[in-house]
Design a protein around this motif. Structure first.
Motif, short mmCIF file in Angstrom:
data_model
loop_
_atom_site.label_atom_id
_atom_site.label_comp_id
_atom_site.label_asym_id
_atom_site.label_seq_id
_atom_site.Cartn_x
_atom_site.Cartn_y
_atom_site.Cartn_z
N LEU A 195 0.55 -1.17 0.12
CA LEU A 195 0.29 0.07 0.05
C LEU A 195 0.89 1.35 -0.02
CD1 LEU A 195 -2.53 -1.31 2.63
CD2 LEU A 195 -2.88 -1.11 0.24
N ASP A 196 1.97 1.37 0.79
CA ASP A 196 2.76 2.28 0.85
C ASP A 196 3.50 2.68 -0.61
OD1 ASP A 196 2.37 2.63 3.64
OD2 ASP A 196 4.14 1.90 4.21
N ASN A 197 3.50 1.78 -1.56
CA ASN A 197 4.17 2.01 -2.79
C ASN A 197 2.86 2.13 -4.03
OD1 ASN A 197 6.73 1.32 -2.36
ND2 ASN A 197 6.54 -0.65 -2.46
N LEU A 198 1.80 2.41 -3.67
CA LEU A 198 0.81 2.82 -4.51
C LEU A 198 0.96 4.42 -4.85
CD1 LEU A 198 -2.47 1.15 -3.20
CD2 LEU A 198 -1.17 0.86 -5.31
N THR A 199 1.05 4.75 -6.03
CA THR A 199 1.36 5.85 -6.69
C THR A 199 -0.05 6.47 -7.34
OG1 THR A 199 2.03 4.93 -8.66
CG2 THR A 199 3.75 5.70 -6.75
N ALA A 224 -8.97 -1.04 11.49
CA ALA A 224 -8.29 0.24 12.11
C ALA A 224 -6.60 0.12 11.64
CB ALA A 224 -8.19 0.33 13.72
N GLY A 225 -6.43 -0.77 10.98
CA GLY A 225 -4.94 -0.93 10.41
C GLY A 225 -4.70 -0.12 9.18
N LEU A 226 -5.79 0.51 8.76
CA LEU A 226 -5.59 1.54 7.76
C LEU A 226 -5.11 3.05 8.23
CD1 LEU A 226 -8.65 1.13 5.55
CD2 LEU A 226 -6.15 0.43 4.92
N ARG A 232 0.68 7.79 5.85
CA ARG A 232 1.87 7.73 5.11
C ARG A 232 2.00 7.74 3.65
NH1 ARG A 232 2.15 3.18 8.28
NH2 ARG A 232 1.68 1.96 6.35
N ASN A 233 0.75 7.54 2.90
CA ASN A 233 0.55 7.79 1.60
C ASN A 233 -0.48 8.82 1.39
OD1 ASN A 233 0.35 7.42 -1.23
ND2 ASN A 233 0.62 5.13 -1.20
N PRO A 234 -0.29 9.83 0.79
CA PRO A 234 -1.56 10.72 0.33
C PRO A 234 -2.31 10.32 -0.60
CG PRO A 234 0.65 11.58 -0.26
CD PRO A 234 1.10 10.28 0.43
N ASN A 235 -1.82 9.55 -1.47
CA ASN A 235 -2.59 8.95 -2.67
C ASN A 235 -3.83 8.30 -2.11
OD1 ASN A 235 -0.63 9.95 -4.85
ND2 ASN A 235 0.53 8.26 -4.22
N ILE A 236 -3.60 7.57 -1.07
CA ILE A 236 -4.90 6.67 -0.64
C ILE A 236 -5.47 7.66 0.49
CG2 ILE A 236 -5.02 4.66 0.76
CD1 ILE A 236 -2.44 3.57 -0.19
#
Length: 274
Positions: A195-199, A224-226, A232-236
Motif C-alpha cells: 500500500l505504501d508503494n501505491l502511486t 483500524a490497520g488503515l 503515510r501515503n497521500p494517494n490513499i
C-alpha cells in the motif's frame, strides 16, 4: 493521458478467456468509456457488482469475470494461489485489448487490486478498495485451525450449491488454503509495504460490523490497520465508511462505491494535467 482502451470501440462481449490450465468467464460491456475491471470476493461471482455497474451507467466500460472454479462457467485449475489471481487480471485485460484500467476490488479482490496497482502503476488509472486490503496480523495458529474447521464444516452442503454458481468448485481444503494465504499476505509488514508503494489515486470504502467467520469486534480492529496507511501515503484516502456489514456492502451501499469510482477517475484526470 489516454484513459481509454486502444480497442474501446468494441461492442458488448461475453465469453471465455483462456489462461494457464483453465478458462475464465468474462463480461465486457464495451464502449468508449474508462475501462473498469471488477475483482470479486474470494468465493464470490461477477454478479455481485451489478448494482454498482447500474449506478455508474453506460458512460464506463465495465469488465467483470469469475475467478478460477467460481461461478457457473469458469474452469477448475491446479493453481488457486494469490499470484494466479493477480496474473488473471493481466490475462483478462490483454484478452479484451485494454491497456489501462481502473481497478475495483472487494474483500479478497481488494488485495488483488492493491497488488496489481502497485505492480502496474503505468497501467492503473486508480483503485477502489472495498472492505478489504487491511494490513493487520489476524492470522495465527489458532485462527488457521479455526479456518480449516469452518470450511470442513461447510463441506457437506457447499457441493449442493455448486450448480447454481453460489459456491466454488474447490475442495474444503483448497478454500481454507486460499483463506490462510490471504491472512499471510495481509500481515502488517507484508501488505503495508504494498500500500505504501501505491502511486495512483486510491479510495477505500469500508463497511461496519462483522464479516463471515469473524467474532466480536475483530473486523473493526482489522479495519483500524488503515490508520497508518492514510498517514503515510497521500494517494490513499477514505472514500466512505458505510453502515452495512462486509457481506452486504455491494448490495446495500453500492452508491458509495460508485461515487468512489467517479472520485478516483476525476482525481486521475486532474493528475494527468498537472
Amino acid at each position: 493521458m489516454t484513459t481509454k482502451s486502444t480497442s474501446s470501440i468494441r461492442s458488448q462481449w461475453t465469453g471465455m478467456v483462456a489462461v494457464d490450465d483453465t478458462a475464465l468467464a468474462v463480461t465486457d460491456s464495451g464502449g468508449p468509456g474508462i475501462p473498469v475491471v471488477y475483482l470479486n470476493g474470494q468465493f464470490a461471482t461477477q454478479g455481485y457488482w451489478r448494482r454498482v455497474i447500474a449506478d455508474l451507467g453506460t458512460d464506463w466500460r465495465h469488465i467483470t469475470y469469475d475467478e478460477r472454479a467460481r461461478g457457473r462457467k469458469s474452469g477448475r485449475s491446479t493453481d488457486y494461489s494469490f499470484e494466479a489471481a493477480v496474473r488473471d487480471v493481466d490475462a483478462v485485460l490483454a484478452a479484451r485489448g485494454v491497456d489501462r484500467a481502473l481497478v475495483v476490488g472487494w474483500s479478497y479482490g481488494a488485495v488483488v487490486a492493491a497488488h496489481w496497482a502497485a505492480r502496474n502503476p503505468d497501467r492503473t488509472l486508480g483503485a477502489v478498495l472495498v472492505d478489504g486490503a487491511f494490513p493487520y496480523d489476524w492470522l495465527d495458529d489458532a485462527m488457521e485451525q479455526r479456518i480449516r474447521k469452518l470450511f470442513r464444516r461447510m463441506g457437506w452442503f457447499t457441493p449442493l450449491l455448486r450448480p447454481t454458481g453460489l459456491t466454488p468448485r474447490m475442495s474444503a481444503d483448497q478454500q481454507a488454503d486460499s483463506n490462510i494465504e490471504l491472512g499471510r499476505l495481509s500481515r502488517e509488514r507484508e501488505l503495508a509495504a504494498v500500500l505504501d508503494n501505491l502511486t495512483v489515486p486510491t479510495r477505500y470504502v469500508i463497511a461496519s460490523g462483522t464479516s463471515f467467520g469473524s467474532r466480536g469486534d475483530e473486523q473493526e480492529r482489522i479495519r483500524a490497520g488503515l490508520d497508518g496507511v492514510f498517514e503515510r501515503n497521500p494517494n490513499i484516502r477514505l472514500g466512505a465508511k458505510v453502515a452495512s456489514n462486509h457481506g452486504a456492502i455491494l448490495r446495500k451501499d453500492f452508491p458509495a462505491i460508485a461515487e468512489a469510482v467517479r472520485d478516483v477517475a476525476a482525481d486521475s484526470r486532474t493528475n494527468s494535467h498537472d
